[in-house]
Motif scaffolding. Structure first.
Motif, PDB file in Angstrom:
ATOM      1  N   ASN A 162      -9.951 -28.035  54.860  1.00 21.77           N
ATOM      2  CA  ASN A 162      -9.431 -27.756  53.525  1.00 21.77           C
ATOM      3  C   ASN A 162     -10.443 -26.992  52.675  1.00 21.77           C
ATOM      4  O   ASN A 162     -10.077 -26.334  51.693  1.00 21.77           O
ATOM      5  CB  ASN A 162      -9.009 -29.045  52.811  1.00 21.77           C
ATOM      6  CG  ASN A 162     -10.128 -30.043  52.664  1.00 21.77           C
ATOM      7  OD1 ASN A 162     -10.799 -30.362  53.636  1.00 21.77           O
ATOM      8  ND2 ASN A 162     -10.341 -30.566  51.467  1.00 21.77           N
ATOM      9  N   ASP A 163     -11.725 -27.061  53.054  1.00 21.20           N
ATOM     10  CA  ASP A 163     -12.763 -26.331  52.327  1.00 21.20           C
ATOM     11  C   ASP A 163     -13.364 -25.190  53.133  1.00 21.20           C
ATOM     12  O   ASP A 163     -14.290 -24.515  52.653  1.00 21.20           O
ATOM     13  CB  ASP A 163     -13.878 -27.293  51.906  1.00 21.20           C
ATOM     14  CG  ASP A 163     -13.494 -28.150  50.706  1.00 21.20           C
ATOM     15  OD1 ASP A 163     -12.634 -27.706  49.919  1.00 21.20           O
ATOM     16  OD2 ASP A 163     -14.038 -29.261  50.567  1.00 21.20           O
ATOM     17  N   LYS A 251     -11.222 -29.112  63.239  1.00 24.06           N
ATOM     18  CA  LYS A 251     -12.014 -28.333  62.288  1.00 24.06           C
ATOM     19  C   LYS A 251     -13.164 -27.624  63.004  1.00 24.06           C
ATOM     20  O   LYS A 251     -13.685 -26.620  62.502  1.00 24.06           O
ATOM     21  CB  LYS A 251     -12.566 -29.226  61.176  1.00 24.06           C
ATOM     22  CG  LYS A 251     -13.640 -30.211  61.617  1.00 24.06           C
ATOM     23  CD  LYS A 251     -14.200 -30.986  60.441  1.00 24.06           C
ATOM     24  CE  LYS A 251     -15.356 -31.901  60.855  1.00 24.06           C
ATOM     25  NZ  LYS A 251     -15.912 -32.633  59.698  1.00 24.06           N
TER      26      LYS A 251
END
Length: 464
Positions: A162-163, A251
């Motif tokens: 998400n970042d 991720k």
């Protein structure tokens, strides 16, 4: 972590000494200790087995000296980064390695710095980390440069998706380029669809725009070395969706791009005599109504048509377009990094990346660099007959073999089709993650093979 938190105190700074010991040294060393320290070592039953520590007190009760066991340094299983274990064992303070310890002080310093890494971006407070005085006679700046590049790469892998999207990987590449005076070109949008159709196809279902990052550094007439890193910021598997358990670590599917960026930072910081090119195709493999589908046929940048046998084999697709771009100028050496196949992990485990090359001399140099850098790899064969497993009835090739065998080899053979002109090409199939903490390798994201490639390039293209 901010890489400037990784540092060494100047040589000569007052600090608590650390003595490294092997078992054979212990009887004579113990006998020469002051009586209080000899009694304390005996009371704590210290022996210099690998990783054992003894904090010797001074007469006033303060910490006077640290003893650390190396174990049998001649054993095949001896960990050359074992000094990194000290970071998690010592109380906060400043320490120095005793010069007459039987250990490579450069390796011990690197191990300390690599073990000092913490990913605490989302923590309210950071725990203190003991500091180390730079030993005399080592290349402290060079070791710091490597450790900081590793830390920057680990930060990228550890950052949740998400970042960290394609835009953030682009930002990391631009920061690196600015620091070293490199040029960056980024292709996205309609131009990406035209120039890099496989990259666009994989990333088109995500609201975060896919792109291809192209960084160039060095003198134009120097030998050309190109690094390509897979930058899938999150992999759902696409329409061939992964189970929930299979997504938990996705991720890290951009670990190849992090390794390539880390290696590039080491190379530029070392001012090696080469023209460096770094190519990172970066996407999110998401699911939406416009996602690419099993059975689709896409014409790659190279002109080859690819039938999509599985949308979860997306990494090789974006690498194919990137390799075609790299291959057009026929670099002296082409290296690609990718978290590509589970088959490589099944064969070699998480700590030992697989590599593939047709060049035996290059393979020998890679294996030596892996040993020298304490960044090990293992060669797997590019078994040419397995290329037929990628045959398609309606396209030039399929992106998967459709069977359970030789998955890492068929993936490497797929990539090789897109760099036919480049003779010195090596493909690293890596895991990009430490499942548990070991000396120099904290649990979490890892830029496997980055230090190896830096060591290899220092040998092949030393600084002028």
């Amino acid at each position: 972590m901010p890489t400037d938190r990784l540092d060494l105190a100047p040589a000569g700074t007052t600090a608590i000494p650390i003595r490294f010991l092997e078992p054979a040294e212990w009887p004579a060393f113990e006998a020469a200790l002051p009586p209080i320290q000899r009694a304390y070592a005996g009371a704590t039953q210290f022996v210099p087995k690998a990783g054992r520590i003894c904090l010797l007190p001074a007469a006033d009760g303060s910490l006077d000296r640290v003893l650390f066991g190396l174990g049998d340094t001649g054993a095949a299983a001896h960990d050359r980064l074992i000094a990194g274990r000290l970071v998690g064992l010592l109380p906060d303070g400043r320490y120095r390695f005793e010069a007459d310890s039987g250990i490579d002080l450069g390796e011990a310093t690197l191990a300390w710095l690599l073990s000092s890494y913490r990913f605490d971006r989302y923590k309210a407070a950071s725990a203190p980390i003991p500091s180390l005085v730079a030993p005399d006679g080592i290349d402290a700046e060079g070791i710091l440069r490597v450790a900081r590049a590793v830390a920057a790469g680990r930060d990228l892998v550890n950052t949740p998706s998400n970042d960290l999207g394609p835009a953030e990987i682009e930002e990391a590449a631009r920061r690196l380029a600015e620091r070293y005076g490199a040029a960056v070109t980024v292709t996205c949008g309609e131009e990406l669809a035209k120039e890099f159709p496989l990259v666009r196809a994989v990333g088109t279902a995500s609201p975060r725009s896919p792109r291809l990052i192209d960084l160039i550094w060095g003198e134009p007439d120097a030998p050309r070395v190109t690094l390509v890193g897979k930058g899938v910021v999150f992999d759902t598997g696409g329409l061939d969706i992964k189970p929930s358990s299979g997504m938990l670590l996705m991720k890290k599917d951009m670990g190849g791009s992090a390794a390539a960026l880390a290696a590039a930072e080491m190379v530029m910081g070392s001012s090696l005599n080469l023209r460096l090119r770094l190519i990172v195709p970066t996407v999110e493999n998401a699911i939406a109504g416009n996602a690419f589908r099993p059975g689709d046929v896409i014409r790659a940048r190279s002109g080859l048509t690819v039938e999509i046998g599985n949308t979860d084999a997306e990494g090789r697709l974006i690498l194919a377009d990137a390799l075609a771009l790299a291959d057009a100028e026929e670099p002296d050496l082409l290296v690609d990094f990718a978290t590509l196949t589970g088959a490589a992990r099944v064969a070699l485990g998480p700590d030992l990346p697989a590599f593939f090359t047709e060049d035996d001399a290059l393979s020998t140099a890679i294996e030596k660099a892996g040993v020298d850098a304490i960044d090990p790899v293992w060669r797997l064969p590019l078994h040419a007959p397995y290329a037929s497993l990628l045959d398609s009835k309606i396209a030039d090739l399929n992106n998967v073999s459709g069977g359970p065998f030789a998955g890492a080899i068929t993936a490497a053979l797929f990539l090789r089709r897109f760099a036919p002109k480049t003779k010195r090409h090596v493909h690293f199939d890596l895991y990009g993650w430490n499942p548990s903490t070991k000396p120099g390798r904290p649990e979490g994201g890892e830029v496997q093979t980055a230090r190896l490639v830096h060591t290899l390039l220092m040998t092949l293209y030393p600084a002028a």
